[in-house]
Design a protein around this motif. Structure first.
Motif, mmCIF file in Angstrom:
data_model
loop_
_atom_site.group_PDB
_atom_site.id
_atom_site.type_symbol
_atom_site.label_atom_id
_atom_site.label_comp_id
_atom_site.label_asym_id
_atom_site.label_seq_id
_atom_site.Cartn_x
_atom_site.Cartn_y
_atom_site.Cartn_z
ATOM 1 N N TYR A 90 35.938 36.780 24.537
ATOM 2 C CA TYR A 90 35.446 37.821 25.438
ATOM 3 C C TYR A 90 36.487 38.932 25.475
ATOM 4 O O TYR A 90 37.697 38.661 25.488
ATOM 5 C CB TYR A 90 35.311 37.320 26.886
ATOM 6 C CG TYR A 90 34.407 36.131 27.126
ATOM 7 C CD1 TYR A 90 33.187 35.999 26.477
ATOM 8 C CD2 TYR A 90 34.762 35.163 28.056
ATOM 9 C CE1 TYR A 90 32.363 34.915 26.736
ATOM 10 C CE2 TYR A 90 33.944 34.078 28.319
ATOM 11 C CZ TYR A 90 32.746 33.959 27.651
ATOM 12 O OH TYR A 90 31.932 32.894 27.913
ATOM 13 N N ARG A 114 40.141 34.691 26.100
ATOM 14 C CA ARG A 114 39.620 35.212 27.361
ATOM 15 C C ARG A 114 40.466 36.426 27.749
ATOM 16 O O ARG A 114 41.623 36.542 27.379
ATOM 17 C CB ARG A 114 39.681 34.141 28.475
ATOM 18 C CG ARG A 114 38.820 32.903 28.161
ATOM 19 C CD ARG A 114 37.345 33.251 28.124
ATOM 20 N NE ARG A 114 36.457 32.137 27.823
ATOM 21 C CZ ARG A 114 35.928 31.890 26.618
ATOM 22 N NH1 ARG A 114 36.236 32.644 25.567
ATOM 23 N NH2 ARG A 114 35.088 30.900 26.444
ATOM 24 N N SER A 134 35.810 40.136 33.735
ATOM 25 C CA SER A 134 36.335 39.067 32.874
ATOM 26 C C SER A 134 36.979 37.973 33.735
ATOM 27 O O SER A 134 36.899 38.013 34.966
ATOM 28 C CB SER A 134 37.345 39.670 31.901
ATOM 29 O OG SER A 134 38.370 40.297 32.637
ATOM 30 N N ASN A 135 37.662 37.020 33.102
ATOM 31 C CA ASN A 135 38.233 35.862 33.819
ATOM 32 C C ASN A 135 39.316 36.276 34.818
ATOM 33 O O ASN A 135 40.249 36.988 34.454
ATOM 34 C CB ASN A 135 38.889 34.901 32.820
ATOM 35 C CG ASN A 135 37.875 34.073 32.095
ATOM 36 O OD1 ASN A 135 36.922 34.613 31.539
ATOM 37 N ND2 ASN A 135 38.065 32.774 32.086
ATOM 38 N N GLU A 195 30.366 36.910 30.896
ATOM 39 C CA GLU A 195 29.753 35.821 30.133
ATOM 40 C C GLU A 195 28.273 36.075 29.834
ATOM 41 O O GLU A 195 27.711 35.470 28.925
ATOM 42 C CB GLU A 195 29.937 34.489 30.881
ATOM 43 C CG GLU A 195 31.364 33.964 30.732
ATOM 44 C CD GLU A 195 31.883 33.294 31.976
ATOM 45 O OE1 GLU A 195 31.984 33.988 33.009
ATOM 46 O OE2 GLU A 195 32.184 32.093 31.935
#
Ligand SMILES: NC(=O)c1ccc[n+]([C@@H]2O[C@H](COP(=O)([O-])OP(=O)(O)OC[C@H]3O[C@@H](n4cnc5c(N)ncnc54)[C@H](O)[C@@H]3O)[C@@H](O)[C@H]2O)c1
Length: 340
Positions: free
Chosen positions: A283, A217, A181-182, A128
């Protein structure tokens, strides 16, 4: 390796500790965590009596406490997960704790690492901090992407990342920064999208989707994040940054439909709500640099459905863990509304 894990009682930290104890018999761990609303020692019940594991309650913004825990335990490596992590809280609640922990706290760890001749420090950061990508592009975040955060949470994390770079250049502190990332998987705090939607859908309650649901995401299983960080502790080059992701871009609608399918529910269970302020559109992570060190995800894109199914089943079969957090809901909801 005698490893200090800061923030090890949260979602990723607790999964990392479990992964490390299982896969690295030569590693001893001290978990240093403040136990905010998101910290939960129940996440580590199965390892709490392991002779290679110890818990110390403490705050990363307290330099004296950091120095003490490092000296008393002969720590030689440090990894930091401690952070205020909920994006919506950083938008609607107070920002003070975000800046204190995510920026100042990292600086305190850097000072402690420097003063105690630590061999390596891995700072766990997020994609992010790079801002957002266009929805209709094939671009991905690389290690060269400039840091340009859009959200207050991400700006506070970016402060920590920049301080790591400055301490490496100025003081030669052996620090490695990762941008992941997530994450999804077990033990995630139920304010986050996947566990929150699982709880709602299992009770036949509607789920809220921000805006048009097309925000993308790049989802990674928490065990893959843990294996990547374990590798960086060993092979990450000080002063370098590494991106971590498993090439698994999904928009929020697609993710929600996978969850709905699991519960045999239809799209009428979706409630579209006003978009999140400053909502980053997309993202996507290019992980070729960490792959060149030998890392590969166990749950790549084609295994996302399997990883998600296991995750859903974990939440549905861990009633006691879920119920305890629900009982504390008033406490964590109230904290979200604080305005410092
Ligand atoms: N969850 C994700 O998808 C994701 C993705 C990329 C990066 N990250 C990063 O990974 C790290 C862990 O994220 P998470 O989802 O496990 O977070 P989490 O909110 O579940 O856990 C955070 C932990 O940090 C502890 N903590 C908070 N402030 C502290 C302080 N001042 N001193 C000591 N401990 C403190 C909390 O008690 C909690 O145990 C964070 O730094 C986050 O930015 C998360």
């Amino acid at each position: 390796m005698i490893l200090l894990v800061c923030g090890g009682a949260g979602f990723i930290g607790s999964n990392f500790i479990r992964y490390k104890l299982k896969n690295d018999p030569d590693c001893t761990i001290v978990n240093f965590d403040k136990l905010t609303y998101a910290g939960n020692l129940d996440n580590l019940k199965d390892v709490e009596n392991d002779p290679r594991y110890k818990f110390v309650q403490g705050d990363i913004t307290d330099l004296e406490a950091l120095n003490n825990v490092i000296k008393e335990n002969n720590i030689d490596h440090v990894i930091n997960f401690a952070a205020e992590t909920h994006v919506d809280r950083s938008i609607h609640g107070g920002m003070k704790d975000f800046v204190l922990t995510n920026s100042l706290g990292v600086q305190m760890i850097l000072d402690a690492v420097r003063a105690n001749n630590i061999k390596k420090f891995v700072q766990v950061s997020t994609d992010e901090v790079f801002g957002a990508l266009e929805l209709d592009s094939n671009d991905k975040f690389t290690e060269q992407t400039p840091i340009m955060p859009n959200m207050p949470y991400a700006a506070a994390k970016a402060g920590g990342d920049l301080m790591c770079n400055a301490y490496f250049v100025t003081h030669k502190v052996p620090v490695v920064v990762s941008h992941c990332s997530n994450n999804y998987g077990p033990y995630q705090f139920p304010e986050k999208v996947i566990p929150s939607f699982i709880f709602r859908l299992s009770n036949k309650e509607k789920v809220p989707i921000y805006g048009d649901g097309k925000n993308v995401r790049d989802w990674i299983h928490v065990d893959d994040h843990a294996s990547a960080l374990s590798l960086l502790l060993k092979k990450g080059v000080p002063g370098e940054v590494y991106n971590i992701g498993s090439d698994n871009e999904r928009n929020n609608l697609e993710l929600t439909k996978m969850l709905l399918d699991h519960f045999n529910l239809g799209e009428d269970m979706i409630e579209y709500v006003e978009d999140r302020k400053g909502h980053d559109r997309r993202y996507a992570i290019d992980s070729s640099k960490i792959e060149s060190l030998g890392w590969k995800p166990m749950y790549p894109r084609e295994k996302f459905a399997e990883g998600l199914k296991q995750t859903i089943e974990w939440y549905l079969s861990n009633d006691e863990w879920v119920q305890k957090l629900r009982d504390r809901k008033a406490e964590w909801d109230e904290k979200a509304l604080r305005k410092d």
